[in-house]
Enzyme design. Structure first.
Site, PDB file in Angstrom:
ATOM      1  N   LYS A   1      43.271  54.643  21.692  1.00  0.00           N
ATOM      2  CA  LYS A   1      44.419  53.747  21.813  1.00  0.00           C
ATOM      3  C   LYS A   1      45.503  54.452  22.623  1.00  0.00           C
ATOM      4  CE  LYS A   1      46.431  50.551  18.466  1.00  0.00           C
ATOM      5  NZ  LYS A   1      46.797  50.393  17.068  1.00  0.00           N
TER       6      LYS A   1
HETATM    7  O1  G3P Z   1      48.632  48.432  14.971  1.00  0.00           O
HETATM    8  C1  G3P Z   1      49.685  47.715  15.509  1.00  0.00           C
HETATM    9  C2  G3P Z   1      50.220  46.583  14.687  1.00  0.00           C
HETATM   10  O2  G3P Z   1      49.197  45.891  14.055  1.00  0.00           O
HETATM   11  C3  G3P Z   1      51.400  46.904  13.833  1.00  0.00           C
HETATM   12  O3  G3P Z   1      51.797  45.833  13.029  1.00  0.00           O
HETATM   13  O4  G3P Z   1      53.183  44.809  11.260  1.00  0.00           O
HETATM   14  O5  G3P Z   1      53.733  47.123  12.075  1.00  0.00           O
HETATM   15  O6  G3P Z   1      54.167  45.132  13.504  1.00  0.00           O
HETATM   16  P1  G3P Z   1      53.297  45.730  12.435  1.00  0.00           P
END
Ligand code: G3P
Length: 218
Positions: free
Chosen positions: A84
């Protein structure tokens, strides 16, 4: 549609793996910090559980050279590691180099269709647009998914649209209607997909009526 879970919680991953629905796992530095575990060890453990399904492990450096060294190390953790990288000039340079060498790359922190176009040109295997973080700012994250899918439909990129920052089942339904390839969801959202009050009500009624018959199948 492929279902990935966005977690480094080993017991949750094992449980969801047993449902037969799990197509991959994604992690990020915040998720690793939350797990309280050693990054390399936890990725190795997840990689073993997932076997041949992809596990995204994120580079933490911002410059191309160090990112490439980190990628090299992360790739030793299993045969199913997806690297990533962030959507930056150096991140996409690393993406191009790794992709040209047959490594699957997940480009993260995507917030516009133009960024997704760049990731496609860099040969990314996945682009991760963040829907929930769009919603946080009062902008409909699903418009971004629709835009990226429209743009990708016009070209022949090897890139799958991986909906990230998904926070509730409606994100999944909207993504599926648009035709996104993959979604990554927290374990809680995974279980919410199964739930409906009418399913519970119906099941209760069937159980009660069946008990009244006094019969048994086995
Ligand atoms: O891995 C990236 C993403 O899924 C993060 O989610 O909820 O922290 O915006 P969030």
């Amino acid at each position: 549609m492929k279902f990935f879970v966005d977690t480094a919680d080993i017991s949750e991953i094992k449980k969801i793996n047993e449902t037969g629905m799990l197509d991959g796992v994604t992690t990020n530095p915040s998720i690793i910090a939350k797990s309280g575990k050693n990054f390399l060890e936890v990725i190795k453990e997840i990689s073993t559980i997932l076997d041949d399904r992809p596990v995204s492990a994120e580079c933490v450096s911002l410059d191309y050279n160090t990112m490439m060294k980190e990628a090299e190390k992360l790739l030793t953790l299993g045969n199913n590691i997806t690297i990533k990288v962030p959507l930056t000039v150096d991140g996409l340079k690393a993406c191009k180099e790794l992709s040209d060498n047959g490594v699957d790359v997940n480009v993260t922190l995507c917030f516009s269709a133009n960024q997704a176009l760049l990731a496609g040109k860099a040969g990314a295997r996945y682009i991760s647009p963040f829907v929930g973080r769009h919603d946080d700012w009062g902008i409909d994250g699903m418009d971004l998914i629709a835009d990226i899918c429209n743009v990708y439909d016009n070209y022949d990129f090897p890139t799958e649209v991986l909906v990230a920052s998904a926070r509730h089942p409606q994100h999944l339904l909207s993504s599926a209607k648009i035709g996104a390839d993959v979604i990554t969801i927290p374990p809680k959202v995974f279980y919410q997909l199964y739930q409906h009050p009418y399913t519970d009500l119906g099941l209760n009624a069937f159980e009660k009526d069946w008990a009244e018959t006094g019969q048994s199948i086995l």
